[in-house]
Design a protein around this motif. Structure first.
Motif, PDB file in Angstrom:
ATOM      1  N   ALA A   1       0.829  -1.204   0.000  1.00 22.74           N
ATOM      2  CA  ALA A   1       0.000   0.000   0.000  1.00 22.74           C
ATOM      3  C   ALA A   1       0.864   1.254   0.000  1.00 22.74           C
ATOM      4  N   THR A   2       1.932   1.247   0.772  1.00 22.45           N
ATOM      5  CA  THR A   2       2.826   2.399   0.825  1.00 22.45           C
ATOM      6  C   THR A   2       3.490   2.633  -0.529  1.00 22.45           C
TER       7      THR A   2
ATOM      8  N   PHE B   1      -2.159   5.251  -6.850  1.00 24.27           N
ATOM      9  CA  PHE B   1      -3.578   5.302  -6.500  1.00 24.27           C
ATOM     10  C   PHE B   1      -4.017   6.678  -6.003  1.00 24.27           C
ATOM     11  N   ALA B   2      -3.104   7.406  -5.386  1.00 22.35           N
ATOM     12  CA  ALA B   2      -3.450   8.704  -4.800  1.00 22.35           C
ATOM     13  C   ALA B   2      -2.433   9.760  -5.222  1.00 22.35           C
ATOM     14  N   PRO B   3      -2.374  10.071  -6.522  1.00 21.73           N
ATOM     15  CA  PRO B   3      -1.327  10.974  -7.013  1.00 21.73           C
ATOM     16  C   PRO B   3      -1.437  12.396  -6.485  1.00 21.73           C
ATOM     17  N   GLN B   4      -2.600  12.774  -5.953  1.00 21.39           N
ATOM     18  CA  GLN B   4      -2.757  14.136  -5.452  1.00 21.39           C
ATOM     19  C   GLN B   4      -2.272  14.311  -4.012  1.00 21.39           C
TER      20      GLN B   4
ATOM     21  N   PRO C   1      -8.076  13.161  -2.301  1.00 25.03           N
ATOM     22  CA  PRO C   1      -6.851  12.825  -3.027  1.00 25.03           C
ATOM     23  C   PRO C   1      -6.674  11.321  -3.256  1.00 25.03           C
ATOM     24  N   GLU C   2      -7.730  10.546  -3.030  1.00 27.30           N
ATOM     25  CA  GLU C   2      -7.568   9.096  -3.156  1.00 27.30           C
ATOM     26  C   GLU C   2      -7.752   8.610  -4.584  1.00 27.30           C
TER      27      GLU C   2
ATOM     28  N   GLN D   1      -2.956  11.725   4.235  1.00 36.00           N
ATOM     29  CA  GLN D   1      -3.613  13.013   4.061  1.00 36.00           C
ATOM     30  C   GLN D   1      -3.779  13.704   5.410  1.00 36.00           C
ATOM     31  N   GLY D   2      -4.052  12.916   6.456  1.00 38.00           N
ATOM     32  CA  GLY D   2      -4.145  13.471   7.805  1.00 38.00           C
ATOM     33  C   GLY D   2      -2.823  14.063   8.268  1.00 38.00           C
TER      34      GLY D   2
END
Length: 388
Positions: A23-24, A30-33, A323-324, A349-350
């Motif tokens: 995932a890392t 998956f979350a380029p933003q 951003p996901e 994101q947090g």
């Protein structure tokens, strides 16, 4: 956009440690933003040879056979705790004292005494770091849509729910004894932590529980094929009645529920089923068909030949908000790993925003209160109030 990369250390590299590493590594796809991502630079396991095998797979420069050495390394910004459930607490305490961002597997701890120890450590800590729990069910778009519908009042007053998690791993009586068969194991804390986090997130923790637990195989071989056996003290299955809701507001106050967590279901893979019924509508979800959320709007009247009434299958798929992202495409079916990635994206994101964006340690400790009440109810065979 300039990304900030944080150095990650993973403690424990069984199946779930590999999930965290995957995932890392895939977050930039998956979350380029995201403007904050992680890069695994270290892994710690109980044996150096397994750590080196993990190092070869991940491609990280550092390996340890002592988690404390990983945590104390000043280059490590984020600690992922992927050890067995019964071993989370020592690493959690060490990481909190070291002022690291922490992302921990569920259940966060293995009992009420450990929960109290963790709570005190958090209260004594002046850390501003983000702490998250890998409750990946919150990462499914279908379940996020379910939460939206509930919060929009589309179900009206929630009347009842039924939720179950089904595995088959304890049916084989010849499988050797493992830590999951000991005092800190069992389905209540293992599978039940998923179920009660989900219910708490959607409609609020139950106010009271009544549980019945069972052990299918009371003794198991110490090793494969061994004639020496060891007592099994942790339950293989639990069935629970619930009533009331502590956190869900007036619309859930009279809710009743049926919760089942079992590893005795032949033919089950990783099967979770959820049904929530209210005065104005109902929801259904199946983990084995996670692309869809099913919604019944009771406010649509039945007409001639049925009219427009009936169940709607909402194709939630990979329709994630920024951003996901929506990689690989919005219509792609959402799987178990994808939900883990989405949950981890919320954690990072947090960190970027300096606030909580996924299940928090406090969320997990509140869920722990429900699990403690369930375990007590199973022992005492009576209704037990959940601590507020």
């Amino acid at each position: 956009m300039t990304k900030r990369t944080l150095n990650v250390g993973i403690i424990g590299y069984g199946m779930i440690g590999k999930v965290h590493a995957y995932a890392t590594a895939t977050l930039p796809w998956f979350a380029p933003q995201l403007d904050v991502v992680g890069k695994v630079i270290a892994v710690a396991t109980s044996r150096l040879e397994t750590a080196r095998r993990a190092q070869e797979q991940i491609g990280c420069p550092l390996v340890y056979d002592d988690y404390r050495a990983l945590i104390s390394n000043p280059k490590i910004d984020v600690v992922h705790i992927c050890t067995p459930n019964a071993e989370h607490l020592p690493a959690l305490l060490e990481a909190i004292r070291a002022d690291k961002h922490v992302y921990c597997e569920k259940p966060i701890v293995a009992g009420p005494d450990e929960a109290e120890t963790l709570r005190k450590a958090l209260e004594e800590s002046a850390s501003s770091k983000v702490h998250g729990v890998a409750h990946h069910l919150r990462g499914f778009t279908a379940l996020r849509r379910a939460k939206e519908l509930i919060e929009e009042g589309r179900l009206g007053r929630v009347v009842q729910y039924r939720v179950g998690y089904y595995h088959s791993s304890m049916l084989d009586s010849t499988r050797p004894w493992r830590w999951k068969h000991g005092e800190k194991g069992g389905t209540i804390f293992d599978l039940g932590s998923h179920l009660f986090d989900l219910i708490g997130w959607l409609i609020g923790r139950p106010a009271q529980v009544m549980a019945n637990a069972s052990i299918w195989t009371p003794r198991r071989p110490v090793t494969e094929g061994s004639s020496e056996t060891r007592d099994v003290v942790a339950e293989d299955a639990v069935s629970i009645l619930t009533r009331g809701a502590l956190d869900g507001g007036a619309q859930c106050a009279a809710t009743t529920g049926i919760v089942e967590a079992t590893k005795l279901t032949n033919g089950a893979e990783d099967e979770l089923r959820l049904e929530i019924s209210g005065t104005d509508g109902s929801l259904r979800f199946s983990l084995m068909d996670s692309h869809y959320l099913e919604f019944f709007d009771a406010r649509v009247p039945f007409g001639k030949n049925g009219g427009a009434a009936g169940w709607t299958r909402i194709p939630s798929g990979a329709r994630y908000e920024a951003p996901e992202s929506d990689f690989p495409s919005p219509k792609s079916t959402t799987g178990w790993l994808r939900a883990h990635v989405a949950t981890l994206a919320g954690f990072y994101q947090g960190i970027s925003e300096g606030r909580q964006r996924c299940a928090s340690f406090e969320d997990a400790l509140q869920t722990q209160k429900v699990l403690t009440a369930v375990a007590e109810s199973a022992r005492r065979e009576r209704w037990i109030d959940v601590e507020k």
